[in-house]
Design a protein around this motif. Structure first.
Motif, short mmCIF file in Angstrom:
data_model
loop_
_atom_site.label_atom_id
_atom_site.label_comp_id
_atom_site.label_asym_id
_atom_site.label_seq_id
_atom_site.Cartn_x
_atom_site.Cartn_y
_atom_site.Cartn_z
N GLY A 103 -22.81 -12.51 34.77
CA GLY A 103 -23.91 -12.33 35.72
C GLY A 103 -23.48 -11.53 36.93
O GLY A 103 -23.12 -12.10 37.95
N ILE A 104 -23.51 -10.21 36.81
CA ILE A 104 -23.12 -9.37 37.95
C ILE A 104 -24.29 -8.49 38.38
O ILE A 104 -25.13 -8.12 37.58
CB ILE A 104 -21.88 -8.49 37.63
CG1 ILE A 104 -22.14 -7.53 36.47
CG2 ILE A 104 -20.67 -9.36 37.32
CD1 ILE A 104 -21.04 -6.50 36.30
N ASP A 105 -24.32 -8.19 39.68
CA ASP A 105 -25.34 -7.31 40.25
C ASP A 105 -24.63 -6.07 40.79
O ASP A 105 -23.72 -6.19 41.60
CB ASP A 105 -26.07 -7.99 41.42
CG ASP A 105 -26.76 -9.26 40.97
OD1 ASP A 105 -27.46 -9.21 39.94
OD2 ASP A 105 -26.57 -10.31 41.63
N VAL A 106 -25.06 -4.92 40.30
CA VAL A 106 -24.43 -3.67 40.73
C VAL A 106 -25.49 -2.59 40.87
O VAL A 106 -26.39 -2.51 40.04
CB VAL A 106 -23.37 -3.20 39.70
CG1 VAL A 106 -22.89 -1.80 40.02
CG2 VAL A 106 -22.20 -4.16 39.62
N ASP A 107 -25.40 -1.78 41.93
CA ASP A 107 -26.23 -0.59 42.04
C ASP A 107 -25.33 0.58 42.43
O ASP A 107 -24.66 0.51 43.45
CB ASP A 107 -27.34 -0.77 43.08
CG ASP A 107 -28.60 -1.29 42.44
OD1 ASP A 107 -29.30 -0.48 41.82
OD2 ASP A 107 -28.84 -2.53 42.52
N VAL A 108 -25.32 1.60 41.61
CA VAL A 108 -24.50 2.77 41.92
C VAL A 108 -25.42 3.92 42.31
O VAL A 108 -26.37 4.23 41.59
CB VAL A 108 -23.62 3.18 40.72
CG1 VAL A 108 -22.84 4.45 41.03
CG2 VAL A 108 -22.67 2.05 40.35
N ARG A 109 -25.14 4.50 43.48
CA ARG A 109 -26.01 5.55 44.02
C ARG A 109 -25.53 6.94 43.59
O ARG A 109 -24.34 7.12 43.32
CB ARG A 109 -26.03 5.45 45.55
CG ARG A 109 -26.55 4.11 46.04
CD ARG A 109 -26.70 4.11 47.56
NE ARG A 109 -25.44 3.80 48.23
CZ ARG A 109 -25.11 2.58 48.66
NH1 ARG A 109 -25.93 1.56 48.48
NH2 ARG A 109 -23.97 2.37 49.28
N PRO A 110 -26.42 7.91 43.56
CA PRO A 110 -26.02 9.26 43.15
C PRO A 110 -24.93 9.83 44.06
O PRO A 110 -24.97 9.65 45.28
CB PRO A 110 -27.31 10.08 43.31
CG PRO A 110 -28.42 9.09 43.33
CD PRO A 110 -27.86 7.83 43.88
N GLY A 111 -23.95 10.48 43.44
CA GLY A 111 -22.91 11.15 44.20
C GLY A 111 -21.79 10.26 44.69
O GLY A 111 -20.81 10.71 45.28
N GLU A 112 -21.93 8.97 44.43
CA GLU A 112 -20.96 8.00 44.92
C GLU A 112 -19.78 7.87 43.96
O GLU A 112 -19.93 8.09 42.77
CB GLU A 112 -21.71 6.68 45.02
CG GLU A 112 -20.92 5.48 45.37
CD GLU A 112 -21.84 4.27 45.62
OE1 GLU A 112 -21.72 3.68 46.68
OE2 GLU A 112 -22.67 3.94 44.74
N ALA A 113 -18.60 7.52 44.49
CA ALA A 113 -17.48 7.14 43.64
C ALA A 113 -17.36 5.63 43.73
O ALA A 113 -17.01 5.10 44.78
CB ALA A 113 -16.21 7.82 44.08
N PHE A 114 -17.66 4.98 42.63
CA PHE A 114 -17.77 3.52 42.65
C PHE A 114 -16.68 2.92 41.77
O PHE A 114 -16.40 3.43 40.69
CB PHE A 114 -19.15 3.13 42.10
CG PHE A 114 -19.46 1.67 42.20
CD1 PHE A 114 -20.06 1.16 43.35
CD2 PHE A 114 -19.14 0.82 41.16
CE1 PHE A 114 -20.33 -0.20 43.44
CE2 PHE A 114 -19.42 -0.55 41.26
CZ PHE A 114 -20.01 -1.05 42.41
N GLY A 115 -16.07 1.83 42.23
CA GLY A 115 -14.97 1.26 41.47
C GLY A 115 -15.18 -0.20 41.10
O GLY A 115 -15.85 -0.96 41.81
N PHE A 116 -14.61 -0.56 39.93
CA PHE A 116 -14.48 -1.96 39.55
C PHE A 116 -12.99 -2.27 39.61
O PHE A 116 -12.22 -1.73 38.81
CB PHE A 116 -14.96 -2.21 38.12
CG PHE A 116 -16.45 -2.15 37.96
CD1 PHE A 116 -17.23 -3.30 38.08
CD2 PHE A 116 -17.08 -0.96 37.65
CE1 PHE A 116 -18.60 -3.25 37.91
CE2 PHE A 116 -18.45 -0.89 37.48
CZ PHE A 116 -19.22 -2.04 37.61
N LEU A 117 -12.58 -3.10 40.55
CA LEU A 117 -11.17 -3.46 40.67
C LEU A 117 -11.00 -4.89 40.19
O LEU A 117 -11.75 -5.78 40.59
CB LEU A 117 -10.74 -3.33 42.14
CG LEU A 117 -9.31 -3.74 42.50
CD1 LEU A 117 -8.31 -2.76 41.90
CD2 LEU A 117 -9.13 -3.80 44.02
#
Ligand SMILES: Nc1ncnc2c1ncn2[C@@H]1O[C@H](COP(=O)(O)OP(=O)(O)O)[C@@H](O)[C@H]1O
Ligand SMILES: [Mg+2]
Lengths: 270, 316
Positions: free
Chosen positions: B27-41
């Motif tokens: 159960g995870i909530d994630v929103d990635v926006r355009p142009g962003e560098a997003f990480g899962f650590l």
């Protein structure tokens, strides 16, 4: 240089039609096999060698034969059997060993599934490849038969599509079964199934040599259906009974392909 | 139901993944926006790859909502995959083809015309510095080259969203830096990057925003700097001691310096003193007559954030 931003005037990526996808899988396999054409050649030579040693060599001792009420020289009797067997062999090689390698070792299908391709595209494309290979083998074999005077009917033209059907039937079922294989050792089972079929499916002698129940069993094997179908075509003895073989083989294609696709879904789309 | 933020590249709400009875993503909530560098650590087994495979539309969602580029992977898999690039954790290069053929054939799987793919392949080989390896077979490449080839391959369809699952795991430091450099350029070109890693330095270098994942859950979210500011102190004084004897710990040592820092973490071979001023703390430690075999004063990192949040280290 912008490597990723879609540039003006460039096409955008899209999903492929079934035909395009199949064409691409064939192309990929063609590129891979170009470097191993001799493997291709051995599959063609094998049935040819059998034809020469048994059909011609042993045939000289055996003399003529009665098949479907007509008298047929032994080589002419054996040749269509070898043709059917070569269609089986070519397609079984691709749909077992090579399919297993792509599935488990080369991770080829994982790679393809990251693109717009689907599991059905993969099953269809791989089957078409074994078909193409089987088709080339059988067309070549038919030419040899023609040159040796072992063809006595125009029906023989249909023996190439018949061989394709045999290839497709074995290919589809073997691909599906291969999805259950765990290691290379499991492929001994393939030999265990195909070798007896090759030797006993009325390839070298007529099915009438078997007593009652055994005969029934032999007549129910897929290679037997393929062998009689080819023999009926090359000797010109086509009857409604030939349709039984066709339906049998078509059923194998459909069931094998759908099963294979289902298994790829469970194995790869986890 | 949660509404997707407008223009969200990835929108996940209560996203779950189970394998049989085992829930890998809980159960995870994630929103990635355009142009962003997003990480899962997160450490091994956190559920990063399971999440990435769902986002790549190759792994069916077990629960919750997932939208990629506004589409549902359950129904629009091929359309989604046409517009994203994927660099999986394990290289899935075609070992029966050359480097050039790998890129060309892969590009064709996206329905792009031959001439365009040819042009693109040359550009990409240049970009990942493999032009002189174009005719080599994949098996003859080093690990770093294979990784670069995989990255090049993921770009062949000019994706709007690039997914990278542990892009540099298993690479030597030099090869890692080459990959980082390439990813950094992509980021500058405005590609949306989503990457997973268990290296805190990779996350710090490459991402604008990240989530810390542990045991299938998100335990924190923010920019690397904000996460450090929120969950750790500015500096850390590390005191290294011989590894504690079987059954024993460095707990007593920790108690003797507890008042010198905001917080003390006890590891088998060292104490970490979280403090605003590391040098000053270190001086006081020496005044108390403690004799560590080595000392180090450093800035807090995401590693410290992870330790704080989970009580464990990222790489074990
Ligand atoms: N196909 C699978 N079948 C069963 N368990 C799996 C499968 N894939 C992953 N897992 C389990 O799910 C958990 C999370 O794995 P994964 O997503 O690969 O984590 P990470 O990428 O963060 O290391 C692990 O415990 C792993 O063993
Ligand atoms: Mg992983």
């Amino acid at each position: 240089m912008a490597v990723t931003i879609a540039e003006v005037g460039r096409s955008t990526a899209r999903s492929l039609s079934a035909g395009e996808a199949t064409g691409l899988l064939l192309y990929r396999n063609f590129l891979a096999y170009r470097r191993a054409w001799y493997i291709f050649a051995t599959g063609f030579l094998e049935p040819l060698l059998y034809l020469f040693s048994i059909g011609v060599g042993v045939g000289a001792l055996v003399g003529d034969f009665t098949f479907n009420g007509q008298s047929v020289p032994y080589a002419e009797f054996v040749a269509p059997g070898m043709l059917a067997a070569s269609a089986m062999n070519g397609s079984v090689l691709d749909s077992t060993f090579n399919f297993f390698f792509k599935l488990k070792y080369n991770k080829l299908f994982d790679q393809m599934l990251a693109t717009p391709l689907t599991t059905l595209d993969i099953a269809r494309g791989e089957l078409s490849w074994s078909l193409l290979r089987g088709g080339i083998y059988s067309a070549g074999f038919l030419l040899v038969m023609l040159a040796m005077g072992l063809v006595s009917s125009w029906w023989a033209v249909l023996v190439v599509p018949a061989a394709l059907l045999i290839g497709a039937a074995f290919g589809a079922v073997c691909m599906a079964l291969t999805t259950w294989m765990r290691s290379w050792q499991d492929f001994e089972l393939v030999t265990l199934a195909t070798l007896p079929m090759f030797l006993f499916s009325a390839t070298f002698f007529p099915v009438s040599a078997y007593p009652g129940v055994v005969r029934w069993v032999v007549e129910a094997t897929p290679l037997y259906r393929g062998v009689v179908l080819c023999r009926e075509l090359t000797t010109g003895a086509v009857t409604w009974a030939s349709a039984v073989s066709v339906v049998y083989l078509v059923a194998m294609v459909v069931v094998g392909l759908l099963l294979c696709r289902r298994r790829l879904d469970t194995l790869l789309l986890t | 139901m949660t509404l997707s933020e407008p223009g969200s590249m990835i929108h996940a709400a209560d996203l779950r993944k189970s394998f049989g009875g085992f829930e890998a993503v809980r159960g995870i909530d994630v929103d990635v926006r355009p142009g962003e560098a997003f990480g899962f650590l997160g450490p091994n087994g956190a559920g990063k790859s399971s999440t990435m495979r769902m986002v790549a539309a190759v792994s069916p969602v077990s629960g919750g909502t997932l939208r990629i580029l506004g589409m549902d992977p359950a129904t629009d898999g091929p359309a989604i995959r046409a517009r994203i690039g994927v660099c999986p954790q394990e290289d899935t290069l075609d070992t029966e083809l050359t480097v050039w053929e790998n890129l060309f054939v892969y590009g064709r799987y996206f329905g792009l015309p031959k001439a365009e793919v040819r042009e693109k392949v040359e550009e990409l080989l240049e970009f990942v510095q493999l032009t002189d390896k174009a005719k080599a077979m994949v098996d003859d490449l080093s690990g770093g080259m294979k990784r670069r080839l995989t990255i090049a391959r993921s770009l062949v369809n000019s994706p709007e969203l690039l997914l990278l699952d542990e892009p540099t795991t298993g690479l030597d430091p030099q090869a890692r830096h080459v990959v980082w450099d390439r990813l950094f350029r992509l980021k500058q070109q405005g590609v949306t990057l989503v990457l997973t890693t268990h290296y805190m330095d990779e996350a710090e270098q490459l991402t604008d925003r990240l989530v810390v994942m542990d045991k299938g859950l998100i335990v924190a979210e923010g920019s690397p700097l904000a996460l450090i500011a929120e969950h750790s102190t500015r500096e850390v004084a590390e005191l290294r001691f011989p590894v504690a004897a079987e059954g024993g710990t460095h707990e007593p040592l920790a108690e003797s310096v507890a008042d010198l820092a905001e917080r003390v973490e006890v590891l088998p071979d060292r104490l970490l003193l979280y403090t605003h001023d590391g040098e000053e703390t270190m001086a006081k430690v020496h005044e108390r007559g403690l004799e560590p075999i080595a000392t180090l004063v450093r800035r807090s990192t995401l590693e410290d954030v992870f330790l704080r949040l989970t009580g464990r280290t990222l790489v074990d």
